[in-house]
Scaffold this motif. Structure first.
Motif, PDB file in Angstrom:
ATOM      1  N   THR A 199       0.839  -1.197   0.000  1.00  0.00           N
ATOM      2  CA  THR A 199       0.000   0.000   0.000  1.00  0.00           C
ATOM      3  C   THR A 199       0.875   1.249   0.000  1.00  0.00           C
ATOM      4  N   ALA A 200       1.911   1.238   0.848  1.00  0.00           N
ATOM      5  CA  ALA A 200       2.854   2.365   0.866  1.00  0.00           C
ATOM      6  C   ALA A 200       3.584   2.482  -0.471  1.00  0.00           C
ATOM      7  N   LEU A 201       3.967   1.339  -1.047  1.00  0.00           N
ATOM      8  CA  LEU A 201       4.677   1.357  -2.325  1.00  0.00           C
ATOM      9  C   LEU A 201       3.794   1.925  -3.437  1.00  0.00           C
ATOM     10  N   SER A 202       2.525   1.535  -3.469  1.00  0.00           N
ATOM     11  CA  SER A 202       1.627   2.028  -4.515  1.00  0.00           C
ATOM     12  C   SER A 202       1.462   3.540  -4.436  1.00  0.00           C
ATOM     13  N   ARG A 203       1.471   4.092  -3.235  1.00  0.00           N
ATOM     14  CA  ARG A 203       1.340   5.542  -3.087  1.00  0.00           C
ATOM     15  C   ARG A 203       2.625   6.265  -3.471  1.00  0.00           C
ATOM     16  N   GLU A 204       3.743   5.616  -3.261  1.00  0.00           N
ATOM     17  CA  GLU A 204       5.016   6.223  -3.663  1.00  0.00           C
ATOM     18  C   GLU A 204       5.182   6.220  -5.182  1.00  0.00           C
ATOM     19  N   LEU A 205       4.674   5.168  -5.837  1.00  0.00           N
ATOM     20  CA  LEU A 205       4.875   5.025  -7.282  1.00  0.00           C
ATOM     21  C   LEU A 205       3.728   5.590  -8.109  1.00  0.00           C
ATOM     22  N   TYR A 206       2.721   6.161  -7.438  1.00  0.00           N
ATOM     23  CA  TYR A 206       1.539   6.635  -8.155  1.00  0.00           C
ATOM     24  C   TYR A 206       1.886   7.688  -9.203  1.00  0.00           C
ATOM     25  N   THR A 207       2.757   8.623  -8.848  1.00  0.00           N
ATOM     26  CA  THR A 207       3.103   9.710  -9.781  1.00  0.00           C
ATOM     27  C   THR A 207       4.100   9.271 -10.845  1.00  0.00           C
ATOM     28  N   GLN A 208       4.649   8.052 -10.728  1.00  0.00           N
ATOM     29  CA  GLN A 208       5.640   7.569 -11.698  1.00  0.00           C
ATOM     30  C   GLN A 208       5.016   6.644 -12.741  1.00  0.00           C
TER      31      GLN A 208
END
Length: 409
Positions: free
Chosen positions: A286-295
Motif C-alpha cells: 500500500t505504501a509502495l503504490s502511493r510512492e509510485l503513483y506519480t511515476q
C-alpha cells in the motif's frame, strides 16, 4: 330602482356571513368539549406546563433510534453491502472483456515476447498452478527459486520443464540476480532462423500468495517458524531494495501482489503468523503504490477470498476440523494442552467455516483476473477475487470490535 339590487346583495352577504359564523362556532364548541384540545395544547411552545419537553425534530428522532438500535442497523447494513458487492462482482465477472480471448499477443512472425516474473515458491500448489496457467496462455514465465528445497523440487519434477527460473537461493546478493535478469531481458532473441530479432517485454511482476502457516497459541509457535515467515517477507524487501522497482520502471511493468484477505481482516486467533505476514504485505505494498503513483508504475492488490483449488467439495466438515485439531495438538506439551486445548478446538470450529465458505470461486476466474490486470491500460489499485474477500473487509469496517471478539473468541 338601482338601490334595490344593491340592498339585496348586501343582505345576501350578511346572511352568508351569519351562517358561516354559526358553523365555525359550533365546531369550536365541539372541539372544546373533547380531549383534542388537550392533546394539541401540549405542542404549544408557550405553555406554562413545566413538565413539557420540547418536541424533537425528525432528524433527532431518527438519530436517537439509530443509536439505540445501532447493532441491528450495522448488521443489516453489513450484510446488505456484502451481498450487493458480491452480486456486483459476479455480474462484472460474467461480462465479456471486450471479446478478449485471454491469450498473449504474439509478434507478426508468431513469436512470443511478453514475459512475467512470478515471485513465489514452486513447492506451493497455487503458485505452480499460476505459473502453468500463465505459460499456457502464451507468456514467457520466470518463476523464482527461493531456497534449496525449491531447487530440489524443480529438479525432481518434469512438469516444470517448460518454465524458466530466476534462482535466488545460491547467494544473498539479490542485486546480482536482478542485474543478470535485466541483461537477459535486454538481449536480442531470434525465435527461428531468418526471423527478425526482438527483446523480451516484462509485462508484469506477480507476487504469488503464501498460504501455509503454522497455527496454534503464539507462545507455542517456535522461533524457527517465525524466522521462516520472516524470511519470506525479507524476500519481498530485498527485491524491492535491489532494483525490482527500477526494472519495473524501465519496462513499464505492472506490479501485482496477491494475498489472502480473510485472516488479515478478522485477525483470527491462533493464526497469528498468517495475520502478521499478510498485514505486513498489505501495508508494504500500500505504501509502495502511493510512492509510485506519480511515476505511472501501477501496483495492484488482488485480495483473495476462498478459491476452489481442488475438484472435491471443500465445504465445512467437522470431521476434517477434528482431525486437523488433533494432529496439531500432538506436538504440544501437557501444560499448553491444559491451557489452550479447549479454546483452540472451539476457535477452529468457528474459524474454518469462515475460511472455507462453501465451494469458493473457481480458479478460472482467478486466472482471468490476473490476465486482465496484466493487459489493462489503467489497472485498479484493488481487486477482490474469491468468496468472502470483500464481505469480511466491509464487516470489519462497520461491526464493532467487541462483536468480532464474541464471534471469534
Amino acid at each position: 330602482m338601482v338601490a334595490e339590487p344593491v340592498l339585496a346583495t348586501v343582505e345576501m352577504l350578511n346572511l352568508a356571513y351569519s351562517k358561516v359564523s354559526d358553523f365555525i362556532s359550533s365546531l369550536t364548541n365541539a372541539t372544546y368539549n373533547t380531549n383534542i384540545y388537550d392533546k394539541v395544547s401540549k405542542f404549544n411552545p408557550f405553555t406554562e406546563d413545566h413538565h413539557f419537553q420540547p418536541t424533537k425534530s425528525l432528524w433527532e428522532k431518527v438519530e436517537d433510534h439509530i443509536v439505540e438500535h445501532r447493532l441491528a442497523y450495522i448488521s443489516v447494513l453489513s450484510v446488505g453491502i456484502g451481498l450487493g458487492g458480491y452480486f456486483q462482482y459476479k455480474s462484472k465477472a460474467s461480462e465479456p472483456k471486450n471479446g478478449l480471448r485471454r491469450r498473449v499477443r504474439k509478434l507478426p512472425n508468431g513469436a512470443r515476447r511478453d514475459a512475467v516474473l512470478l515471485v513465489g515458491s514452486p513447492t506451493e500448489p497455487l503458485t505452480r498452478l499460476m505459473a502453468l496457467d500463465l505459460e499456457k496462455r502464451g507468456f514467457i514465465v520466470y518463476l523464482t527459486i527461493l531456497d534449496e528445497k525449491d531447487e530440489k523440487y524443480v529438479e525432481a519434477n518434469s512438469i516444470m520443464e517448460d518454465l524458466d527460473y530466476l534462482n535466488l537461493s545460491d547467494s544473498y546478493s539479490f542485486d546480482m540476480h536482478l542485474s543478470k535478469f535485466r541483461k537477459l531481458l535486454q538481449m536480442p532473441v531470434v525465435p527461428f532462423v531468418g526471423a527478425e530479432p526482438h527483446t523480451l517485454n516484462l509485462l508484469g511482476i506477480v507476487l504469488a500468495p503464501l498460504l501455509y502457516f503454522p497455527i496454534g497459541p503464539i507462545e507455542n509457535i517456535t522461533v524457527a517458524s517465525w524466522l521462516k515467515v520472516n524470511e519470506r517477507l525479507n524476500v519481498y524487501l530485498k527485491l524491492l531494495s535491489s532494483g525490482l522497482v527500477s526494472m519495473a520502471r524501465e519496462h513499464k511493468s505492472k506490479l501485482i501482489v496477491v494475498y489472502p484477505n480473510v485472516v488479515r481482516n478478522l485477525t483470527i486467533p491462533y493464526h497469528a503468523p498468517e495475520a502478521v505476514f499478510q498485514s505486513s504485505v498489505h501495508s508494504l505494498f500500500t505504501a509502495l503504490s502511493r510512492e509510485l503513483y506519480t511515476q505511472n508504475i501501477p501496483v495492484t492488490h488482488i485480495r483473495m477470498g476462498n478459491l476452489n483449488v481442488s475438484s472435491h467439495d471443500k465445504s465445512y466438515d467437522k470431521s476434517k476440523i477434528s482431525s486437523l485439531v488433533a494432529s496439531e495438538m500432538k506436538g504440544w506439551n501437557e501444560d499448553v494442552k491444559s491451557i489452550y486445548a479447549d479454546r483452540f478446538a472451539k476457535a477452529e470450529y468457528r474459524a474454518n467455516p469462515i475460511r472455507s465458505t462453501g465451494k469458493g470461486t473457481s480458479l478460472r476466474d482467478f486466472y482471468h483476473t490476473i490476465f486482465d490486470v496484466l493487459y489493462s491500460k489503467n489497472p485498479p489499485k484493488v481487486i477482490y477475487c474469491g468468496t468472502g474477500a470483500r464481505t469480511y473487509e466491509w464487516i470489519l469496517r462497520f461491526l464493532p470490535q467487541s462483536f468480532l471478539d464474541l464471534v471469534l473468541r
